[in-house]
Design a protein around this motif. Structure first.
Motif, PDB file in Angstrom:
ATOM      1  N   LYS A  11      48.522  36.879  33.323  1.00  0.00           N
ATOM      2  CA  LYS A  11      49.685  36.390  34.065  1.00  0.00           C
ATOM      3  C   LYS A  11      50.905  37.225  33.730  1.00  0.00           C
ATOM      4  O   LYS A  11      50.881  38.055  32.809  1.00  0.00           O
ATOM      5  N   ARG A 315      48.287  35.120  39.994  1.00  0.00           N
ATOM      6  CA  ARG A 315      48.470  36.251  40.917  1.00  0.00           C
ATOM      7  C   ARG A 315      49.885  36.241  41.498  1.00  0.00           C
ATOM      8  O   ARG A 315      50.515  37.288  41.677  1.00  0.00           O
ATOM      9  N   SER A 316      50.364  35.054  41.807  1.00  0.00           N
ATOM     10  CA  SER A 316      51.707  34.919  42.357  1.00  0.00           C
ATOM     11  C   SER A 316      52.755  35.424  41.368  1.00  0.00           C
ATOM     12  O   SER A 316      53.750  36.048  41.762  1.00  0.00           O
ATOM     13  N   ASP A 319      52.642  39.093  41.623  1.00  0.00           N
ATOM     14  CA  ASP A 319      53.280  39.472  42.892  1.00  0.00           C
ATOM     15  C   ASP A 319      54.799  39.502  42.760  1.00  0.00           C
ATOM     16  O   ASP A 319      55.463  40.390  43.304  1.00  0.00           O
ATOM     17  N   ARG A 328      50.022  45.929  37.465  1.00  0.00           N
ATOM     18  CA  ARG A 328      49.684  44.921  38.469  1.00  0.00           C
ATOM     19  C   ARG A 328      48.210  45.023  38.854  1.00  0.00           C
ATOM     20  O   ARG A 328      47.498  44.005  38.921  1.00  0.00           O
ATOM     21  N   TYR A 332      45.479  42.004  38.315  1.00  0.00           N
ATOM     22  CA  TYR A 332      44.743  41.375  39.409  1.00  0.00           C
ATOM     23  C   TYR A 332      43.241  41.394  39.140  1.00  0.00           C
ATOM     24  O   TYR A 332      42.539  40.388  39.353  1.00  0.00           O
ATOM     25  N   ILE A 335      42.395  38.861  36.457  1.00  0.00           N
ATOM     26  CA  ILE A 335      42.457  37.483  36.959  1.00  0.00           C
ATOM     27  C   ILE A 335      41.151  37.149  37.673  1.00  0.00           C
ATOM     28  O   ILE A 335      40.576  36.061  37.497  1.00  0.00           O
ATOM     29  N   ASP A 336      40.667  38.079  38.480  1.00  0.00           N
ATOM     30  CA  ASP A 336      39.386  37.866  39.159  1.00  0.00           C
ATOM     31  C   ASP A 336      38.263  37.678  38.148  1.00  0.00           C
ATOM     32  O   ASP A 336      37.396  36.810  38.314  1.00  0.00           O
TER      33      ASP A 336
END
Length: 353
Positions: A11, A315-316, A319, A328, A332, A335-336
């Protein structure tokens, strides 16, 4: 299947104040070092009981914050604060931290606002090199001071503007949003934007949607610090969502300051369902007693967010960040991977402790 650990969810942390990031143990250590007597609320009664519903409540909050700030006076204190903030974020899964500082608060013992900021930036670069996290810096003016002071800070921020770790990436406006006139700070934000800095003022926590509207119009923000009370007006909330302005939502702060009585009343679900870009933040862990991972636990426990929805929040946050593209991209992917991994009961026990 056991729930996945929110502490291992990658995050970004976009709403963390400088002095407010202090560990309570570090604050007490610095108080001993500088022979500063701390209020009882920062000793045996920690975390303190707070409220900002009225001027008296905000005064108590500010008095405690000022007492803590008085313990951060020399270069080693500033460096320790930055380093420990980064370490704490790493422990909670953060890959990118944007820490917010008003260098005027530390200038007197360091020769001025320029050397104070340069120490923070230098340690942010060092921490970013040593730890698996990038640390960017937001210079924030205070609503309690004259708008001309904000312009001076904006010019200082502009001289150190950049887009990577250890650089100034944004310009903010903090403190009691009931004080000062928002439009008076617009010239400072124009200076910052001209230098390529993002606009990240506080708005919409202590005041309602009218204040959010005014901030959107006069300061042209990329993000809003808080912004939760935009839910009180459909038109304002729609304006926030349609403009793509992200909200730095700090549930622990909202409850501690009495904006909402319980964690369940924080309109996190409403904002998410409206399509708002949300970045959860801890604001001032020193005074509120909860850190970044606690905000994700609240989303899960108080609002029923599933692991997939928690991943969407993470993710937000990426972003909405000003992290470099490589940071970034890696976040991402991780996170996946977190979402595809099985739950870890042992780690869940740590979360629950």
């Amino acid at each position: 299947m056991p729930e996945r650990s929110v502490a291992t969810l990658p995050k970004a942390h976009l709403h963390l104040h400088f002095t407010g990031s202090l560990r309570i143990a570090t604050l007490r250590d610095l108080a001993d070092k500088h022979d500063v007597r701390l209020p009882e609320a920062l000793l045996a009664q920690w975390p303190p009981k707070l409220s900002a519903r009225d001027e008296r409540g905000w005064f108590r909050f500010q008095r405690l914050y000022d007492a803590a700030r008085a313990c951060v006076t020399d270069e080693s204190d500033l460096r320790r604060l930055v380093r420990e903030a980064a370490q704490d974020d790493v422990a909670e899964g953060s890959r990118w931290l944007e820490i917010q500082v008003d260098p005027t608060s530390y200038a007197s013992g360091l020769g001025g606002i320029t050397p104070a900021l340069e120490i923070v930036l230098d340690e942010a670069r060092s921490a970013s090199a040593d730890l698996p996290i990038g640390v960017g810096v937001i210079v924030a003016a205070s609503r309690l001071k004259h708008p001309m002071d904000a312009r001076a800070l904006a010019r200082l921020a502009a001289r150190h503007a950049g887009d990577g770790p250890g650089e100034v990436i944004g310009f903010g406006l903090s403190n009691d949003e009931r004080r000062g006139v928002t439009t008076d700070f617009a010239p400072a934000f124009r200076i910052a934007r001209k230098a390529g800095l993002a606009s990240v003022p506080h708005s919409g926590e202590l005041l309602g949607p009218d204040a959010v509207n005014e901030t959107l119009g006069s300061l042209q923000p990329s993000r809003l610090g808080h912004g939760v009370r935009s839910v009180e007006s459909h038109s304002v909330l729609n304006r926030v969502v349609d403009s793509g302005v992200a909200l730095e939502v700090c549930p622990g702060s909202n409850v501690a300051l009495g904006v909402y009585r319980t964690p369940q009343e924080v309109p996190l679900r409403t904002l998410a369902e409206a399509g708002a870009t949300i970045a959860l933040g801890a604001d001032d862990p020193l005074l509120f007693g909860n850190r970044l991972a606690d905000q994700y636990r609240s989303a899960r426990e108080d609002h029923g967010f599933t692991d997939r929805e928690l991943a969407a929040l993470a993710r937000s946050s990426i972003d909405a960040s000003f992290a470099p593209a490589d940071v970034r991209k890696a976040a991402y992917a991780d996170i996946d991977a977190w979402l595809e991994s099985p739950g870890d009961q042992a780690q869940r026990d740590v979360d629950d402790a």
